[in-house]
Design an enzyme around this catalytic site. Sequence first.
Site, PDB file in Angstrom:
ATOM      1  N   ARG A  36     -60.526  21.518-111.905  1.00  0.00           N
ATOM      2  CA  ARG A  36     -60.145  22.877-112.256  1.00  0.00           C
ATOM      3  C   ARG A  36     -60.118  23.774-111.017  1.00  0.00           C
ATOM      4  O   ARG A  36     -61.002  23.686-110.157  1.00  0.00           O
ATOM      5  CB  ARG A  36     -61.107  23.462-113.303  1.00  0.00           C
ATOM      6  CG  ARG A  36     -60.977  22.739-114.620  1.00  0.00           C
ATOM      7  CD  ARG A  36     -61.640  23.445-115.775  1.00  0.00           C
ATOM      8  NE  ARG A  36     -61.661  22.552-116.928  1.00  0.00           N
ATOM      9  CZ  ARG A  36     -60.649  22.369-117.770  1.00  0.00           C
ATOM     10  NH1 ARG A  36     -59.524  23.046-117.615  1.00  0.00           N
ATOM     11  NH2 ARG A  36     -60.750  21.514-118.778  1.00  0.00           N
ATOM     12  N   ASP A  37     -59.094  24.630-110.960  1.00  0.00           N
ATOM     13  CA  ASP A  37     -58.989  25.599-109.869  1.00  0.00           C
ATOM     14  C   ASP A  37     -60.134  26.613-109.989  1.00  0.00           C
ATOM     15  O   ASP A  37     -60.464  27.077-111.086  1.00  0.00           O
ATOM     16  CB  ASP A  37     -57.630  26.324-109.940  1.00  0.00           C
ATOM     17  CG  ASP A  37     -57.291  27.039-108.642  1.00  0.00           C
ATOM     18  OD1 ASP A  37     -56.343  26.616-107.962  1.00  0.00           O
ATOM     19  OD2 ASP A  37     -57.996  28.029-108.304  1.00  0.00           O
TER      20      ASP A  37
ATOM     21  N   ASN B  53     -47.043  24.596-104.065  1.00  0.00           N
ATOM     22  CA  ASN B  53     -46.901  25.578-102.997  1.00  0.00           C
ATOM     23  C   ASN B  53     -46.779  24.816-101.679  1.00  0.00           C
ATOM     24  O   ASN B  53     -47.582  23.917-101.406  1.00  0.00           O
ATOM     25  CB  ASN B  53     -48.114  26.510-102.963  1.00  0.00           C
ATOM     26  CG  ASN B  53     -48.185  27.401-104.185  1.00  0.00           C
ATOM     27  OD1 ASN B  53     -47.172  27.710-104.804  1.00  0.00           O
ATOM     28  ND2 ASN B  53     -49.390  27.820-104.553  1.00  0.00           N
TER      29      ASN B  53
ATOM     30  N   HIS C 177     -51.165  19.249-103.289  1.00  0.00           N
ATOM     31  CA  HIS C 177     -51.790  19.407-104.604  1.00  0.00           C
ATOM     32  C   HIS C 177     -50.781  20.001-105.566  1.00  0.00           C
ATOM     33  O   HIS C 177     -50.063  20.932-105.227  1.00  0.00           O
ATOM     34  CB  HIS C 177     -53.039  20.300-104.533  1.00  0.00           C
ATOM     35  CG  HIS C 177     -52.863  21.572-103.781  1.00  0.00           C
ATOM     36  ND1 HIS C 177     -52.848  21.636-102.394  1.00  0.00           N
ATOM     37  CD2 HIS C 177     -52.658  22.842-104.203  1.00  0.00           C
ATOM     38  CE1 HIS C 177     -52.660  22.885-102.016  1.00  0.00           C
ATOM     39  NE2 HIS C 177     -52.524  23.645-103.099  1.00  0.00           N
TER      40      HIS C 177
END
Length: 115
Positions: A30-31, A88, A101
């Site tokens: 989880r971020d 990104n 990622h």
Amino acid sequence: MSEQTLFDKILAKEIPSDAVYEDQTVYAFRDINPQAPVHVLVIPKHKMQSFADIRQRDAAEIGAFMQGVSRVAEQLGLERDGYRVVFNTGPHGQQTVRYIHAHILGGRQLQWPPG
Ligand code: 5GP
């Protein structure tokens, strides 16, 4: 040898993370600063620095990574309502960690275009 990034250390369990899935190919966690009710990062165990690297890698290896991302989304229960996958890349993409990622974002209606 590329630099040791935060995600190298998370994969090595030197830094704790909230794991949601792991197999031979990928690790998902989880971020720490979630941008949606579900916000998970998926990294390949075989390191690449960014999305720009994938064209130089073995297609089977990339395929296994992408299948891992899809599997994580399924396991998170996001298939029915949908979700977004984001890589990104570089400064304009606002990539802050130089370890490739996939962001999986879901659990709410997302907007388009992104900022
Ligand atoms: P990027 O901006 O490189 O695409 O994404 C990096 C992501 O890593 C960001 O969404 C950020 O919130 C997340 N992040 C930064 N530090 C940590 C951390 O220590 N643990 C976790 N789980 N996520 C982190």
